[in-house]
Write a protein that holds these residues in place. Structure first.
Motif, PDB file in Angstrom:
ATOM      1  N   SER A   5     -54.203   5.596  12.086  1.00 53.57           N
ATOM      2  CA  SER A   5     -53.250   6.703  12.194  1.00 53.57           C
ATOM      3  C   SER A   5     -53.480   7.591  13.405  1.00 53.57           C
ATOM      4  O   SER A   5     -52.676   8.493  13.653  1.00 53.57           O
ATOM      5  CB  SER A   5     -53.318   7.578  10.936  1.00 53.57           C
ATOM      6  OG  SER A   5     -52.866   6.903   9.786  1.00 53.57           O
ATOM      7  N   LEU A  65     -50.522   9.937  12.195  1.00 56.58           N
ATOM      8  CA  LEU A  65     -49.497   9.381  11.316  1.00 56.58           C
ATOM      9  C   LEU A  65     -49.940   9.569   9.873  1.00 56.58           C
ATOM     10  O   LEU A  65     -50.920   8.973   9.424  1.00 56.58           O
ATOM     11  CB  LEU A  65     -49.290   7.890  11.620  1.00 56.58           C
ATOM     12  CG  LEU A  65     -48.298   7.145  10.728  1.00 56.58           C
ATOM     13  CD1 LEU A  65     -46.888   7.702  10.900  1.00 56.58           C
ATOM     14  CD2 LEU A  65     -48.338   5.653  11.036  1.00 56.58           C
ATOM     15  N   LEU A  73     -45.029  11.559  11.753  1.00 52.77           N
ATOM     16  CA  LEU A  73     -45.910  11.518  12.906  1.00 52.77           C
ATOM     17  C   LEU A  73     -46.072  12.935  13.435  1.00 52.77           C
ATOM     18  O   LEU A  73     -45.111  13.546  13.910  1.00 52.77           O
ATOM     19  CB  LEU A  73     -45.333  10.613  13.997  1.00 52.77           C
ATOM     20  CG  LEU A  73     -46.179  10.450  15.264  1.00 52.77           C
ATOM     21  CD1 LEU A  73     -47.494   9.751  14.949  1.00 52.77           C
ATOM     22  CD2 LEU A  73     -45.399   9.688  16.338  1.00 52.77           C
ATOM     23  N   VAL A  79     -50.025   3.326  14.407  1.00 46.24           N
ATOM     24  CA  VAL A  79     -49.329   3.903  15.545  1.00 46.24           C
ATOM     25  C   VAL A  79     -50.065   3.542  16.824  1.00 46.24           C
ATOM     26  O   VAL A  79     -51.294   3.597  16.885  1.00 46.24           O
ATOM     27  CB  VAL A  79     -49.191   5.441  15.407  1.00 46.24           C
ATOM     28  CG1 VAL A  79     -50.538   6.117  15.216  1.00 46.24           C
ATOM     29  CG2 VAL A  79     -48.459   6.033  16.607  1.00 46.24           C
ATOM     30  N   VAL A 113     -44.545   2.663  15.729  1.00 49.20           N
ATOM     31  CA  VAL A 113     -45.089   2.789  14.382  1.00 49.20           C
ATOM     32  C   VAL A 113     -44.627   1.606  13.546  1.00 49.20           C
ATOM     33  O   VAL A 113     -43.437   1.263  13.546  1.00 49.20           O
ATOM     34  CB  VAL A 113     -44.640   4.115  13.723  1.00 49.20           C
ATOM     35  CG1 VAL A 113     -45.210   4.238  12.307  1.00 49.20           C
ATOM     36  CG2 VAL A 113     -45.060   5.308  14.575  1.00 49.20           C
TER      37      VAL A 113
END
Length: 377
Positions: A281, A293, A299, A332, A341
């Motif tokens: 993330s 994320l 996001l 991501v 993503v």
């Protein structure tokens, strides 16, 4: 993928993405999100940027193999020429027992083999050889362990220290192999990043190691157990983004706070994001923005110097991190000024323009995506 294919000159760089799936690796045009190639491989597939803007290193059982994403740019006097071709798995392989972390910094890529503690350093522009050979400089840690290493522009090699049972610290060696600095003050060392000024950071169970100007310093967590492992650095920022976990006994902790460590001042700031996240993330934007994320599908764009969440962009549906780290979950990655993503539950890929914070494209992929890496083309 074919072993050879026609090459065409493009109007400009053609960024591409590599996305692993159960049976191989898809290659996607980052502008159109169309699949332009699919390479079949076996085993659990890990993807690592090679650093040359063209290749990705695919982790295999006995080493790494270069995947040519089929897009690259070459300098030509005062201008450049860009080209595209069909992606393919190349003949370039680098052997390594229990291949682990691959770290790109500057013009060098450093590979760490956990089974032997061997490190191999290569020039990032050396992966395109027709015969598959690649020149490497070899180093070896005192003992095999799940480790990591970074090579700096002046040739300094910073690598972890440990055994198969524990990782405890790090050492810095100059270009001749002489020891520059050493520390044993990093229990559970895991993960690395490089910040502006060629500053290396390494995560610990009680904070973060910072290697700067020939010495290690320790940034201590505000809690007795405050583990920083996964990190994301940027050459545009002196602050490193990291995770932050406080439950030593958790089977899988789902934290909602991230860490921001200023490598210039040693300050550690914790930022509450309002949603949990996973090790896939964390990313950095083109201007050094900290990107997170969340499991709420948003996001977050965070100012690394202040910790302020500047924007929160809905990109995928809510999700929950699986217990097994190998299982697919949203991830991501940034190429240029766009963040990409994945949403494995829907085999979906989403593109976000980081200059406007708007979703600019999405596609349904033919396979469930897992890991992702990109090249500028």
């Amino acid at each position: 993928m074919p072993s050879a294919a026609p090459t065409a000159e493009a109007e400009g760089p053609s960024p591409r993405l590599a996305l692993s799936h159960r049976d191989g690796v898809m290659v996607v045009d980052a502008a159109t999100l169309e699949v332009v190639g699919d390479a079949a491989t076996t085993g659990f597939i890990r993807l690592n940027p090679a650093g040359d803007g063209r290749h990705v290193l695919v982790t295999q059982e006995d080493g790494w193999r270069a995947l040519d994403l089929g897009a690259w740019t070459e300098p030509h006097g005062d201008h450049e020429h860009s080209f595209t071709t069909t992606p393919r798995l190349t003949a370039t392989t680098i052997a390594g027992s229990h291949p682990g972390h691959v770290v790109v910094h500057g013009t060098r890529t450093t590979l760490f083999a956990d089974g032997t503690g061997e490190m191999q350093v290569l020039d990032t522009d050396s992966l395109g050889g027709v015969d598959g050979s690649v020149d490497v400089v070899r180093h070896k840690a005192p003992a095999a362990h799940h480790g990591v290493a970074v090579t700096l522009p002046d040739g300094t090699l910073v690598h972890s220290l440990g055994t198969e049972e524990a990782r405890t610290g790090a050492v810095a060696l100059d270009v001749a192999g002489a020891e520059v600095a050493r520390t044993d003050d990093c229990p559970g060392l895991h993960g690395e990043a490089v910040a502006a000024g060629d500053v290396v950071t390494l995560g610990c169970e009680d904070g973060m190691l910072v290697y700067r100007d020939g010495r290690f310093t320790k940034v201590t967590s505000p809690t007795a157990y405050g583990r920083i492992g996964n990190q994301a650095g940027s050459e545009r920022s002196g602050v490193v983004l990291g995770d932050y976990k406080v439950d030593e006994d958790a089977e899988l902790e789902r934290p909602t706070r991230v860490s921001l460590v200023d490598t210039r001042t040693g300050r550690l700031r914790l930022v509450e994001t309002g949603a949990s996240y996973s090790f896939r993330s964390l990313e950095r934007g083109p201007a050094g923005e900290a990107l997170v994320l969340g499991t709420d599908g948003r996001l977050r764009v965070i100012d690394p110097d202040t910790g302020v969440v500047k924007r929160s962009v809905p990109v995928v549906g809510p999700w929950r991190e699986p217990l097994e780290w190998q299982d697919p979950r949203p991830s991501v990655r940034v190429v240029g000024d766009r963040a990409y993503v994945t949403e494995p539950s829907r085999s979906r890929l989403v593109a976000v323009d980081l200059t406007t914070s708007r979703v600019t494209g999405e596609a349904i992929l033919p396979h469930v995506p897992n890991e992702m890496a990109g090249v500028a083309g």
